[in-house]
Design a protein around this motif. Sequence first.
Motif, PDB file in Angstrom:
ATOM      1  N   VAL A  27       0.910  -1.256  -0.056  1.00 59.73           N
ATOM      2  CA  VAL A  27      -0.116  -0.046   0.147  1.00 59.73           C
ATOM      3  C   VAL A  27       0.772   1.228   0.085  1.00 59.73           C
ATOM      4  O   VAL A  27       0.728   2.219  -0.584  1.00 59.73           O
ATOM      5  CB  VAL A  27      -0.996  -0.077   1.271  1.00 59.73           C
ATOM      6  CG1 VAL A  27      -1.421   1.435   1.452  1.00 59.73           C
ATOM      7  CG2 VAL A  27      -2.046  -1.125   1.133  1.00 59.73           C
ATOM      8  N   GLY A  28       1.907   1.348   0.920  1.00 62.66           N
ATOM      9  CA  GLY A  28       2.703   2.457   0.916  1.00 62.66           C
ATOM     10  C   GLY A  28       3.296   2.663  -0.381  1.00 62.66           C
ATOM     11  O   GLY A  28       3.475   4.049  -1.182  1.00 62.66           O
ATOM     12  N   LEU A  29       3.906   1.589  -1.248  1.00 59.80           N
ATOM     13  CA  LEU A  29       4.659   1.812  -2.494  1.00 59.80           C
ATOM     14  C   LEU A  29       3.529   2.240  -3.553  1.00 59.80           C
ATOM     15  O   LEU A  29       4.036   3.268  -4.424  1.00 59.80           O
ATOM     16  CB  LEU A  29       5.057   0.424  -2.970  1.00 59.80           C
ATOM     17  CG  LEU A  29       6.517  -0.093  -2.180  1.00 59.80           C
ATOM     18  CD1 LEU A  29       6.878  -1.473  -2.697  1.00 59.80           C
ATOM     19  CD2 LEU A  29       7.555   0.841  -2.384  1.00 59.80           C
ATOM     20  N   TYR A  30       2.199   1.703  -3.418  1.00 60.63           N
ATOM     21  CA  TYR A  30       1.179   2.508  -4.373  1.00 60.63           C
ATOM     22  C   TYR A  30       0.926   3.710  -4.210  1.00 60.63           C
ATOM     23  O   TYR A  30       0.884   4.322  -5.075  1.00 60.63           O
ATOM     24  CB  TYR A  30       0.063   1.306  -4.255  1.00 60.63           C
ATOM     25  CG  TYR A  30      -1.198   1.846  -4.971  1.00 60.63           C
ATOM     26  CD1 TYR A  30      -1.027   1.287  -6.329  1.00 60.63           C
ATOM     27  CD2 TYR A  30      -2.199   2.536  -4.779  1.00 60.63           C
ATOM     28  CE1 TYR A  30      -2.268   1.487  -7.230  1.00 60.63           C
ATOM     29  CE2 TYR A  30      -3.250   2.766  -5.504  1.00 60.63           C
ATOM     30  CZ  TYR A  30      -2.951   2.514  -6.914  1.00 60.63           C
ATOM     31  OH  TYR A  30      -4.142   2.744  -7.688  1.00 60.63           O
ATOM     32  N   VAL A  31       0.870   4.066  -2.776  1.00 62.56           N
ATOM     33  CA  VAL A  31       0.353   5.498  -2.702  1.00 62.56           C
ATOM     34  C   VAL A  31       1.270   6.354  -2.921  1.00 62.56           C
ATOM     35  O   VAL A  31       1.152   7.448  -3.867  1.00 62.56           O
ATOM     36  CB  VAL A  31      -0.014   5.527  -1.040  1.00 62.56           C
ATOM     37  CG1 VAL A  31      -0.458   7.023  -0.886  1.00 62.56           C
ATOM     38  CG2 VAL A  31      -1.428   4.723  -0.775  1.00 62.56           C
ATOM     39  N   VAL A  32       2.587   6.053  -2.457  1.00 61.71           N
ATOM     40  CA  VAL A  32       3.728   7.047  -2.806  1.00 61.71           C
ATOM     41  C   VAL A  32       4.102   7.028  -4.218  1.00 61.71           C
ATOM     42  O   VAL A  32       4.300   8.012  -4.758  1.00 61.71           O
ATOM     43  CB  VAL A  32       4.932   6.708  -1.786  1.00 61.71           C
ATOM     44  CG1 VAL A  32       5.940   7.696  -2.177  1.00 61.71           C
ATOM     45  CG2 VAL A  32       4.503   7.012  -0.547  1.00 61.71           C
ATOM     46  N   GLY A  33       4.011   6.000  -4.712  1.00 68.74           N
ATOM     47  CA  GLY A  33       4.538   5.813  -6.448  1.00 68.74           C
ATOM     48  C   GLY A  33       3.646   6.473  -7.179  1.00 68.74           C
ATOM     49  O   GLY A  33       4.099   7.436  -8.115  1.00 68.74           O
ATOM     50  N   ASN A  34       2.240   6.342  -7.081  1.00 73.72           N
ATOM     51  CA  ASN A  34       0.954   6.967  -7.815  1.00 73.72           C
ATOM     52  C   ASN A  34       1.058   8.723  -7.572  1.00 73.72           C
ATOM     53  O   ASN A  34       0.973   9.230  -8.255  1.00 73.72           O
ATOM     54  CB  ASN A  34      -0.321   6.291  -7.699  1.00 73.72           C
ATOM     55  CG  ASN A  34      -0.062   5.069  -8.432  1.00 73.72           C
ATOM     56  OD1 ASN A  34      -0.164   5.047  -9.582  1.00 73.72           O
ATOM     57  ND2 ASN A  34      -0.040   3.957  -7.623  1.00 73.72           N
ATOM     58  N   GLY A  35       1.253   8.921  -6.215  1.00 70.95           N
ATOM     59  CA  GLY A  35       1.035  10.183  -5.539  1.00 70.95           C
ATOM     60  C   GLY A  35       2.234  11.138  -6.217  1.00 70.95           C
ATOM     61  O   GLY A  35       2.039  12.328  -6.451  1.00 70.95           O
ATOM     62  N   LEU A  36       3.480  10.585  -6.387  1.00 69.71           N
ATOM     63  CA  LEU A  36       4.656  11.310  -6.637  1.00 69.71           C
ATOM     64  C   LEU A  36       5.229  10.871  -7.988  1.00 69.71           C
ATOM     65  O   LEU A  36       6.072  11.517  -8.337  1.00 69.71           O
ATOM     66  CB  LEU A  36       5.967  11.245  -5.745  1.00 69.71           C
ATOM     67  CG  LEU A  36       5.415  11.851  -4.015  1.00 69.71           C
ATOM     68  CD1 LEU A  36       7.004  11.207  -3.316  1.00 69.71           C
ATOM     69  CD2 LEU A  36       5.072  12.892  -3.834  1.00 69.71           C
ATOM     70  N   GLY A  37       4.371  10.054  -8.784  1.00 72.34           N
ATOM     71  CA  GLY A  37       4.835   9.632  -9.999  1.00 72.34           C
ATOM     72  C   GLY A  37       6.280   9.067 -10.116  1.00 72.34           C
ATOM     73  O   GLY A  37       6.835   9.251 -11.087  1.00 72.34           O
ATOM     74  N   LEU A  38       6.365   8.146  -9.179  1.00 70.39           N
ATOM     75  CA  LEU A  38       7.668   7.472  -8.976  1.00 70.39           C
ATOM     76  C   LEU A  38       7.636   6.286  -9.662  1.00 70.39           C
ATOM     77  O   LEU A  38       6.804   5.051  -9.179  1.00 70.39           O
ATOM     78  CB  LEU A  38       8.147   7.247  -7.668  1.00 70.39           C
ATOM     79  CG  LEU A  38       8.495   8.575  -6.885  1.00 70.39           C
ATOM     80  CD1 LEU A  38       8.742   8.408  -5.418  1.00 70.39           C
ATOM     81  CD2 LEU A  38       9.510   9.381  -7.476  1.00 70.39           C
ATOM     82  N   ASN A  39       7.989   6.295 -11.009  1.00 71.95           N
ATOM     83  CA  ASN A  39       8.059   4.950 -12.018  1.00 71.95           C
ATOM     84  C   ASN A  39       8.458   3.359 -11.125  1.00 71.95           C
ATOM     85  O   ASN A  39       7.798   2.697 -11.191  1.00 71.95           O
ATOM     86  CB  ASN A  39       8.576   5.090 -13.124  1.00 71.95           C
ATOM     87  CG  ASN A  39       8.280   6.246 -13.993  1.00 71.95           C
ATOM     88  OD1 ASN A  39       7.136   6.422 -13.782  1.00 71.95           O
ATOM     89  ND2 ASN A  39       8.989   6.872 -14.986  1.00 71.95           N
ATOM     90  N   TYR A  40       9.586   3.482 -10.287  1.00 71.94           N
ATOM     91  CA  TYR A  40      10.243   2.281  -9.835  1.00 71.94           C
ATOM     92  C   TYR A  40       9.450   1.756  -8.730  1.00 71.94           C
ATOM     93  O   TYR A  40       8.924   0.532  -8.735  1.00 71.94           O
ATOM     94  CB  TYR A  40      11.556   2.661  -9.118  1.00 71.94           C
ATOM     95  CG  TYR A  40      12.193   0.994  -8.803  1.00 71.94           C
ATOM     96  CD1 TYR A  40      12.625   0.477  -9.780  1.00 71.94           C
ATOM     97  CD2 TYR A  40      12.427   0.808  -7.450  1.00 71.94           C
ATOM     98  CE1 TYR A  40      13.193  -0.761  -9.462  1.00 71.94           C
ATOM     99  CE2 TYR A  40      12.898  -0.313  -7.195  1.00 71.94           C
ATOM    100  CZ  TYR A  40      13.429  -1.126  -8.111  1.00 71.94           C
ATOM    101  OH  TYR A  40      14.109  -2.313  -7.601  1.00 71.94           O
ATOM    102  N   LEU A  41       8.529   2.728  -8.049  1.00 74.62           N
ATOM    103  CA  LEU A  41       7.687   2.290  -7.042  1.00 74.62           C
ATOM    104  C   LEU A  41       6.310   1.737  -7.408  1.00 74.62           C
ATOM    105  O   LEU A  41       5.788   0.926  -7.072  1.00 74.62           O
ATOM    106  CB  LEU A  41       7.429   3.245  -6.044  1.00 74.62           C
ATOM    107  CG  LEU A  41       8.348   3.835  -5.008  1.00 74.62           C
ATOM    108  CD1 LEU A  41       9.684   3.971  -5.519  1.00 74.62           C
ATOM    109  CD2 LEU A  41       7.900   4.621  -3.879  1.00 74.62           C
TER     110      LEU A  41
END
Length: 464
Positions: A27-41
């Motif tokens: 959940v943390g990876l999904y939220v932060v990855g999509n929220g900040l646009g971090l492709n690796y996450l």
Amino acid sequence: MFKNKIHFEVSERKMILRLFDVFFALVGLYVVGNGLGLNYLQAAVSNFYVVFVLAIYINIFGAIFEMYNLQVASNEFQILKSTLLTVSTTVLVYLLTPVFAPELPANRLQIFAFYVVIFAALIFWRLFYVRFLASTRFLQNAILICEEEQLEELVLGLENIDPHYKIIGYVSGDKTENQPLSRDHFVQHVRRDDLISFVKENAVTEVVLATQNTQGITAGLYQQLLQLLESGKVIREYAQVYESKTQRIPVQHMARDFYSFFPFSRSNQNKLYLSIIRSFEIVVSLIGLIIGVILSPLILFGNALGNRGKLFYTQERVGKDGVVFNILKFRTMLQDAELNGAVFTTVNDIRITAFGKFLRKSRIDEIPQFINIIKGEMALIGPRPERPQFVKEISVLMPFYETRHVIKPGLTGWAQVNYSYGETIEDSLIKLQYDLYYIKHRSFYLDFNITLKTITTVLFYRGQ
């Protein structure tokens, strides 16, 4: 009739920890990855394969670094240490995993973000667990039915294992319900006729039967137990509760017809299981011997400096079916350590040399035993082989001790990874309980669990 209270058993608590570790990390990876646009996450939660690999790593390294040890999981300082080690190792191995892990990003800061998100997710969830779950939700009240003279031993035997498990009352299992001794500081005596009302008023979730005196279970008490069972209360035999919580067999509370209560694991006769395990043992033993050859310059130098004498020593041990064989080890004691006869090794034993301490702590002293494994005298996992004179002495005091010999002795085992080095007969009894538990529940899963715990023992330098 009764108000149920949610309670989780030890195995259920461990499963909750495993599932929510993975859940919050993803959940943390999904939220932060999509929220900040971090492709690796985003890629780390993009498909089943990468999610599965990350989940497996979290669980394996979590087990190695004791994230699922309930004593560690209930301590804020220890869980911080375990989480740091688990996340660091998980991320490092995940980054180096080809094919099944996402391709490394050009912006290396995303790797740092990946690490921080997983660590933050796990540590916040675990702190929540310590403060709001382990301290309140997992408390369980139980009542014990036993003879008066057994009470203190039985209560302490359960509560010392699981601090969230409380025996708050007992019903006398004696033939005659005598006036109890004053036990205001201990557990409350409950009259047989008052069992149901006591269970209702004190939110008791489990009744534990520890009495072997059937005359103490009167018709009235029996009817109350039936009503409790029908209302959803759990009624279990003491040996069953003890085994489930300690993962040991309580042989001290069983009669001599022990074998009728001891269903040996089918794996002990399963040819497929034994063949797979044997193949694995040979491969691991060959790798272990190669590592021994690589370490040989260090071992030879240390032995010349800190041991000053023969590098190897052999000693008689009792193996499968009581057959005596010679175990091979690197010498860790003075050459004349047993001039006055065989005695148990103790903590800080003055007979152990300076270099011998290092060999024992690191488990390097046991590398030559891979030869015993290849020869078929030992297994990788099983009860530790004991010396014939000690077996004879202990067997007189413990009728079930030689049950250990129904399978091959092991380089490591359930007793070794759960209990410190045995110094006394009492220690031997506890280790016997663990050994019998392994014999009873032997399986690929338990073997894997022991393997992970052995890695923990080596990494944390806990050898004896």
